[in-house]
Design a protein around this motif. Structure first.
Motif, PDB file in Angstrom:
ATOM      1  N   MET A  98       0.835  -1.186   0.000  1.00 21.74           N
ATOM      2  CA  MET A  98       0.000   0.000   0.000  1.00 21.74           C
ATOM      3  C   MET A  98       0.870   1.236   0.000  1.00 21.74           C
ATOM      4  SD  MET A  98      -3.277   0.809   2.376  1.00 21.74           S
ATOM      5  CE  MET A  98      -2.605   1.368   3.897  1.00 21.74           C
ATOM      6  N   GLY A  99       2.130   1.123   0.295  1.00 18.47           N
ATOM      7  CA  GLY A  99       2.995   2.281   0.301  1.00 18.47           C
ATOM      8  C   GLY A  99       3.293   2.733   1.712  1.00 18.47           C
ATOM      9  N   GLY A 100       4.020   3.839   1.818  1.00 20.42           N
ATOM     10  CA  GLY A 100       4.423   4.341   3.115  1.00 20.42           C
ATOM     11  C   GLY A 100       3.266   4.895   3.913  1.00 20.42           C
ATOM     12  N   PHE A 101       3.398   4.816   5.210  1.00 16.61           N
ATOM     13  CA  PHE A 101       2.406   5.402   6.091  1.00 16.61           C
ATOM     14  C   PHE A 101       3.046   5.585   7.448  1.00 16.61           C
ATOM     15  CE2 PHE A 101       2.190   1.378   7.952  1.00 16.61           C
ATOM     16  CZ  PHE A 101       1.339   1.374   9.050  1.00 16.61           C
TER      17      PHE A 101
ATOM     18  N   THR B  71       5.407   6.252  26.353  1.00 18.13           N
ATOM     19  CA  THR B  71       6.341   6.464  25.252  1.00 18.13           C
ATOM     20  C   THR B  71       5.567   6.480  23.943  1.00 18.13           C
ATOM     21  OG1 THR B  71       8.038   5.251  26.457  1.00 18.13           O
ATOM     22  CG2 THR B  71       8.384   5.563  24.092  1.00 18.13           C
ATOM     23  N   ASN B  72       5.812   7.471  23.119  1.00 18.60           N
ATOM     24  CA  ASN B  72       5.206   7.542  21.790  1.00 18.60           C
ATOM     25  C   ASN B  72       6.258   7.151  20.762  1.00 18.60           C
ATOM     26  OD1 ASN B  72       2.739   8.568  22.752  1.00 18.60           O
ATOM     27  ND2 ASN B  72       3.602  10.623  22.831  1.00 18.60           N
ATOM     28  N   VAL B  73       5.858   6.339  19.805  1.00 23.11           N
ATOM     29  CA  VAL B  73       6.771   5.874  18.776  1.00 23.11           C
ATOM     30  C   VAL B  73       6.125   6.100  17.416  1.00 23.11           C
ATOM     31  CG1 VAL B  73       7.992   3.877  17.837  1.00 23.11           C
ATOM     32  CG2 VAL B  73       7.663   4.076  20.306  1.00 23.11           C
ATOM     33  N   VAL B  74       6.870   6.668  16.486  1.00 23.63           N
ATOM     34  CA  VAL B  74       6.393   6.831  15.116  1.00 23.63           C
ATOM     35  C   VAL B  74       7.231   5.914  14.235  1.00 23.63           C
ATOM     36  CG1 VAL B  74       6.085   8.419  13.187  1.00 23.63           C
ATOM     37  CG2 VAL B  74       5.702   9.219  15.531  1.00 23.63           C
ATOM     38  N   ILE B  75       6.543   5.048  13.484  1.00 23.76           N
ATOM     39  CA  ILE B  75       7.222   4.102  12.602  1.00 23.76           C
ATOM     40  C   ILE B  75       6.834   4.434  11.172  1.00 23.76           C
ATOM     41  CG2 ILE B  75       7.524   1.670  11.999  1.00 23.76           C
ATOM     42  CD1 ILE B  75       6.436   1.025  14.860  1.00 23.76           C
ATOM     43  N   LEU B  76       7.796   4.614  10.304  1.00 18.50           N
ATOM     44  CA  LEU B  76       7.534   4.922   8.902  1.00 18.50           C
ATOM     45  C   LEU B  76       7.903   3.703   8.070  1.00 18.50           C
ATOM     46  CD1 LEU B  76       6.781   6.967   6.693  1.00 18.50           C
ATOM     47  CD2 LEU B  76       9.168   7.665   6.659  1.00 18.50           C
ATOM     48  N   GLY B  77       6.977   3.272   7.197  1.00 24.11           N
ATOM     49  CA  GLY B  77       7.283   2.136   6.342  1.00 24.11           C
ATOM     50  C   GLY B  77       6.053   1.656   5.609  1.00 24.11           C
ATOM     51  N   ASP B  78       6.221   0.635   4.799  1.00 25.31           N
ATOM     52  CA  ASP B  78       5.100   0.016   4.116  1.00 25.31           C
ATOM     53  C   ASP B  78       4.236  -0.665   5.169  1.00 25.31           C
ATOM     54  OD1 ASP B  78       3.864  -2.604   2.891  1.00 25.31           O
ATOM     55  OD2 ASP B  78       4.150  -1.201   1.237  1.00 25.31           O
ATOM     56  N   CYS B  79       2.926  -0.431   5.121  1.00 22.81           N
ATOM     57  CA  CYS B  79       2.054  -0.913   6.197  1.00 22.81           C
ATOM     58  C   CYS B  79       2.141  -2.414   6.396  1.00 22.81           C
ATOM     59  CB  CYS B  79       0.629  -0.451   5.977  1.00 22.81           C
ATOM     60  SG  CYS B  79      -0.224  -1.225   4.627  1.00 22.81           S
ATOM     61  N   LEU B  80       2.188  -3.198   5.328  1.00 23.06           N
ATOM     62  CA  LEU B  80       2.252  -4.655   5.501  1.00 23.06           C
ATOM     63  C   LEU B  80       3.566  -5.078   6.141  1.00 23.06           C
ATOM     64  CD1 LEU B  80       0.528  -6.299   2.410  1.00 23.06           C
ATOM     65  CD2 LEU B  80      -0.080  -6.533   4.812  1.00 23.06           C
ATOM     66  N   ASP B  81       4.674  -4.454   5.738  1.00 20.64           N
ATOM     67  CA  ASP B  81       5.970  -4.797   6.335  1.00 20.64           C
ATOM     68  C   ASP B  81       5.978  -4.486   7.828  1.00 20.64           C
ATOM     69  OD1 ASP B  81       6.860  -5.543   3.817  1.00 20.64           O
ATOM     70  OD2 ASP B  81       7.911  -3.653   3.447  1.00 20.64           O
ATOM     71  N   VAL B  82       5.460  -3.318   8.189  1.00 25.97           N
ATOM     72  CA  VAL B  82       5.449  -2.907   9.598  1.00 25.97           C
ATOM     73  C   VAL B  82       4.486  -3.780  10.397  1.00 25.97           C
ATOM     74  CG1 VAL B  82       4.891  -1.034  11.187  1.00 25.97           C
ATOM     75  CG2 VAL B  82       6.172  -0.546   9.093  1.00 25.97           C
ATOM     76  N   LEU B  83       3.285  -4.003   9.863  1.00 26.26           N
ATOM     77  CA  LEU B  83       2.305  -4.819  10.580  1.00 26.26           C
ATOM     78  C   LEU B  83       2.836  -6.231  10.845  1.00 26.26           C
ATOM     79  CD1 LEU B  83      -0.963  -3.698   8.794  1.00 26.26           C
ATOM     80  CD2 LEU B  83      -0.506  -3.502  11.253  1.00 26.26           C
ATOM     81  N   ARG B  84       3.537  -6.802   9.878  1.00 25.75           N
ATOM     82  CA  ARG B  84       4.057  -8.171  10.038  1.00 25.75           C
ATOM     83  C   ARG B  84       5.092  -8.278  11.156  1.00 25.75           C
ATOM     84  NH1 ARG B  84       4.037  -8.852   3.643  1.00 25.75           N
ATOM     85  NH2 ARG B  84       1.963  -9.734   3.429  1.00 25.75           N
ATOM     86  N   GLU B  85       5.716  -7.158  11.504  1.00 20.93           N
ATOM     87  CA  GLU B  85       6.702  -7.159  12.592  1.00 20.93           C
ATOM     88  C   GLU B  85       6.052  -7.022  13.963  1.00 20.93           C
ATOM     89  OE1 GLU B  85       9.647  -4.183  11.835  1.00 20.93           O
ATOM     90  OE2 GLU B  85      10.168  -5.019   9.877  1.00 20.93           O
ATOM     91  N   LEU B  86       4.783  -6.627  14.013  1.00 23.79           N
ATOM     92  CA  LEU B  86       4.104  -6.442  15.294  1.00 23.79           C
ATOM     93  C   LEU B  86       3.571  -7.778  15.804  1.00 23.79           C
ATOM     94  CD1 LEU B  86       2.064  -3.198  14.481  1.00 23.79           C
ATOM     95  CD2 LEU B  86       4.169  -3.371  15.826  1.00 23.79           C
ATOM     96  N   PRO B  87       3.644  -7.989  17.113  1.00 27.60           N
ATOM     97  CA  PRO B  87       3.114  -9.243  17.667  1.00 27.60           C
ATOM     98  C   PRO B  87       1.590  -9.289  17.648  1.00 27.60           C
ATOM     99  CG  PRO B  87       4.089  -7.885  19.411  1.00 27.60           C
ATOM    100  CD  PRO B  87       4.326  -7.170  18.107  1.00 27.60           C
ATOM    101  N   ASP B  88       1.040 -10.483  17.661  1.00 31.81           N
ATOM    102  CA  ASP B  88      -0.406 -10.686  17.748  1.00 31.81           C
ATOM    103  C   ASP B  88      -0.947  -9.979  18.991  1.00 31.81           C
ATOM    104  OD1 ASP B  88       0.063 -12.385  15.636  1.00 31.81           O
ATOM    105  OD2 ASP B  88      -0.597 -14.209  16.654  1.00 31.81           O
ATOM    106  N   ASN B  89      -2.187  -9.478  18.895  1.00 27.33           N
ATOM    107  CA  ASN B  89      -2.898  -8.916  20.046  1.00 27.33           C
ATOM    108  C   ASN B  89      -2.087  -7.871  20.809  1.00 27.33           C
ATOM    109  OD1 ASN B  89      -4.919 -10.877  19.452  1.00 27.33           O
ATOM    110  ND2 ASN B  89      -3.772 -12.371  20.653  1.00 27.33           N
ATOM    111  N   SER B  90      -1.411  -6.979  20.083  1.00 26.96           N
ATOM    112  CA  SER B  90      -0.539  -5.999  20.744  1.00 26.96           C
ATOM    113  C   SER B  90      -1.014  -4.560  20.648  1.00 26.96           C
ATOM    114  CB  SER B  90       0.874  -6.108  20.164  1.00 26.96           C
ATOM    115  OG  SER B  90       0.851  -5.818  18.770  1.00 26.96           O
TER     116      SER B  90
END
Length: 194
Positions: A1-4, A13-32
């Motif tokens: 989908m592109g960057g977001f 703590t606030n964190v801003v992550i820039l990247g392709d949504c699918l790539d970033v989502l795949r790195e996040l743990p389940d139910n997080s």
């Protein structure tokens, strides 16, 4: 989908992550993730072959749209498919929710995509936009005319997203409703609206 931008809050703590949504989502743990608020691509481009879209989605495949999106931006050519929403659903905690914006023309496709990913649609909130001030003018075949003087037979300037050119078309409808109250003005390089 592109960057977001992904805005995540954990403890204080606030964190801003820039990247392709699918790539970033795949790195996040389940139910997080507690909740998601997103303004994804609306897909306001050439009308798709809906049978092709639904056939692919029902087969678990991604649909690739052939056309440019709003203002010719290809990243905005179509609504995110179920594969993206499945990842969003996976990272949400049980009972978590998503507030997903959609274009009025493609809201049906957005909700189908969300449902196929496992989401339940609870409610719909609509943003009625493009409120005009009394001095707003529209380019017509008769020159610049205030919106309240437009006649149904007038041809008005319209942006063709497929060709990237301005064309003259007769309006399908003219809807004017009075409003009295405070308004907020939104101004950018691409819009000036109330």
């Amino acid at each position: 989908m592109g960057g977001f931008l992904l805005w995540a809050m954990h403890m204080e703590t606030n964190v801003v992550i820039l990247g392709d949504c699918l790539d970033v989502l795949r790195e996040l743990p389940d139910n997080s993730i507690d909740s998601v608020v997103t303004d994804p691509p609306y897909g306001l481009s050439k009308e798709p072959d809906i049978e092709e879209v639904l056939t692919k989605w029902m087969a678990g495949e991604d649909y690739t749209h052939r056309g440019g999106g709003f203002m010719g931006k290809t990243w905005d050519s179509f609504v995110p498919g179920p594969s993206i929403w499945r990842e969003v659903y996976r990272v949400l905690k049980p009972g978590g929710h998503a507030l997903v914006f959609a274009g009025t023309r493609t809201q049906d496709l957005m909700t189908i995509s969300l449902r196929l990913a496992g989401f339940e649609i609870r409610d719909v909130i609509e943003w009625l936009y493009f409120c005009l001030s009394e001095d707003t003018e529209i380019l017509t075949c008769h020159g610049w005319v205030t919106y309240d003087k437009i006649e149904p037979s007038y041809k008005i300037a319209c942006f063709n997203m497929e060709t990237g050119k301005i064309e003259a078309h007769t309006p399908e409808a003219i809807n004017i409703a009075p409003y009295s109250g405070d308004m907020i003005r939104l101004v950018s390089g691409e819009t000036d609206q109330l």
